[in-house]
Design an enzyme around this catalytic site. Structure first.
Site, PDB file in Angstrom:
ATOM      1  N   ASP A  26       0.837  -1.211   0.000  1.00 11.47           N
ATOM      2  CA  ASP A  26       0.000   0.000   0.000  1.00 11.47           C
ATOM      3  C   ASP A  26       0.871   1.261   0.000  1.00 11.47           C
ATOM      4  OD1 ASP A  26      -2.418   1.349   0.063  1.00 11.47           O
ATOM      5  OD2 ASP A  26      -3.211   0.227   1.775  1.00 11.47           O
ATOM      6  N   ASP A  51      -9.986   3.776  -3.373  1.00 14.34           N
ATOM      7  CA  ASP A  51     -10.722   2.562  -2.988  1.00 14.34           C
ATOM      8  C   ASP A  51     -12.130   2.507  -3.577  1.00 14.34           C
ATOM      9  OD1 ASP A  51      -8.520   2.082  -1.501  1.00 14.34           O
ATOM     10  OD2 ASP A  51      -9.528   2.085   0.439  1.00 14.34           O
TER      11      ASP A  51
HETATM   12  C1  GLA Z   1      -5.972   1.388   1.509  1.00 17.28           C
HETATM   13  C2  GLA Z   1      -6.091   0.409   0.340  1.00 17.28           C
HETATM   14  C3  GLA Z   1      -7.234  -0.552   0.613  1.00 17.28           C
HETATM   15  C4  GLA Z   1      -6.977  -1.298   1.920  1.00 17.28           C
HETATM   16  C5  GLA Z   1      -6.797  -0.296   3.056  1.00 17.28           C
HETATM   17  C6  GLA Z   1      -6.362  -0.980   4.345  1.00 17.28           C
HETATM   18  O1  GLA Z   1      -7.087   2.220   1.599  1.00 17.28           O
HETATM   19  O2  GLA Z   1      -6.295   1.099  -0.855  1.00 17.28           O
HETATM   20  O3  GLA Z   1      -7.388  -1.468  -0.452  1.00 17.28           O
HETATM   21  O4  GLA Z   1      -5.830  -2.100   1.776  1.00 17.28           O
HETATM   22  O5  GLA Z   1      -5.816   0.683   2.732  1.00 17.28           O
HETATM   23  O6  GLA Z   1      -6.228  -0.085   5.404  1.00 17.28           O
END
Ligand code: GLA
Length: 395
Positions: A141, A196
């Protein structure tokens, strides 16, 4: 110089071979965020097997954010013992014994998005730990990275994974901030193209002004222009599936899944397998639709808009075959009349044509699993709002 070029190409091919078709699996985040423990994941593993999802291709069991504990005296990450009292090793063994694979999550900053310990400054040590734990996949990430360079950060972790000598698919979760599609091939096997996803059709969720997450249609509209960058081993990732989640209707879940398959997207389910409905399972495990996603030609599909709100999506397949998906984006039913012979399609990326004047294709409806005549006749159909008609054209 010649040797250098050969070495570089060989290296990129090795990375690509880890994901010659888009990775498939199940991930904790979309439904559970931080609310999981070993028992829950074992339940999901059992259900992947007993429901037939494993059989349909969902292989990676990915433990997302919230699994790491403090670093030990040697600097190794520990596992959060409140979730995994015996550590991760027994769960990893369990996953592998079922014929599935383990995915882990970390972050290029000091802390993950959830505030847990992450890999910055410990990349090689963490990769070694992931390998020792039996990981087959790493999602990496981009939270808390301050101003570090994205290409450098992802290349460092790529090299750390290679140094372990354990094959691990590398999923770059950088949200598209630095256009990873331009530089990601040879570094990662998949890269997120957006922020997301969230489980609604077309909304935007504002998380207190900090960041937004996006409904399925919002994410879809951010994929235009990216298809030339995808191919076997290196995929655009429009984020995980919300099939069966939130406010999506059955029709919308089916459309979401169909279009993700047309996009050759990674298929990472994110629903609670303990409570999924039969229709959700039927969507996720429709092998003929999954086969469109997993087609070995590895070409990402593309859309052409047509009148009356119906979009037409095309995806060339191996052997000169095609997937075609008519998709009603509008809020009312719409009628479709498609004369195959008068719609010659040229794919400038794969450099192939769909010319039904030259070839007659047999048509199969992939959701009803019935033959639908051939491209010699005009196709007529009515599509409910948000529904799809997904077809395979076979020579
Ligand atoms: C980010 C990523 C998500 C998930 C969250 C976890 O937002 O884009 O897909 O992995 O972190 O905290």
């Amino acid at each position: 110089m010649f040797l250098l070029v050969v070495t570089f190409i060989g290296h990129a091919q090795t990375r690509d071979s880890l994901a010659l078709t888009p990775p498939m699996g199940w991930n904790t985040y979309n439904t559970f965020a931080g609310n999981f423990n070993e028992k829950l994941i074992r339940d999901m593993v059992d259900l992947l097997v007993s429901t037939g999802m494993k059989d349909a291709g969902y292989t990676y069991v990915i433990i997302d954010d919230n699994w790491t504990g403090p670093r030990d005296s040697l600097g190794f990450l520990t596992v959060d013992r409140s979730r995994f009292p015996a550590g991760l090793a027994p769960l990893s063994e369990y996953i592998h014994a079922k014929g599935l694979k383990l995915g882990l999550y970390s972050d290029a900053g000091y802390k993950t998005c959830g505030g847990y310990n992450a890999s910055r400054g410990h990349e090689f040590q963490d990769a070694l730990l992931f390998a020792r734990l039996g990981a087959d996949y790493l999602k990496y990430d981009w939270c808390n990275t301050d101003n570090i360079n994205a290409i450098g950060a992802y290349t460092t972790m790529r090299d750390a994974l290679i140094a372990t000598r354990r094959p691990m698919v590398f999923s770059m979760c950088e949200w598209g901030n630095n256009k990873p599609w331009v530089w990601g091939k040879g570094i990662g096997n998949l890269w997120r193209t957006t922020g997301d996803i969230t489980a609604c059709w077309d909304c935007i969720d504002d998380h207190g002004g900090q960041y937004n997450s996006y409904g399925v249609m919002k994410i879809l509209d951010m994929q235009d222009t990216l298809r030339a960058y995808a191919g076997p081993g290196h995929w655009n990732d429009p984020d995980m599936l919300e099939v069966g989640n939130g406010s999506l209707t059955e029709i919308e879940s089916r459309a979401h899944f169909s279009i993700w398959c047309m996009l050759a997207a990674p298929l990472i389910a994110g629903n609670d397998l303990r409570t999924m409905s039969k229709s959700t399972l039927d969507i996720l495990t429709n092998k003929e639709v999954v086969a469109i996603d997993q087609d070995s030609l590895g070409v990402q599909g593309f859309k052409q808009s047509t009148p009356d709100s119906i979009q037409t999506w095309y995806k060339p397949l191996k052997g000169g075959n095609w997937a075609v998906c008519f998709f009603n984006r509008g809020s009312k039913s719409a009628t479709l009349k498609h004369d195959w012979k008068n719609n010659v399609i040229h794919d400038a990326v794969a450099i192939v044509d769909l010319n039904c004047g030259q070839h007659v294709y047999r048509i199969r409806n992939l959701w009803t699993k019935k033959e639908l005549g051939s491209t010699a006749t005009v196709l007529e159909a009515t599509l409910s709002s948000h529904d799809v008609l997904m077809l395979r054209l076979q020579k």
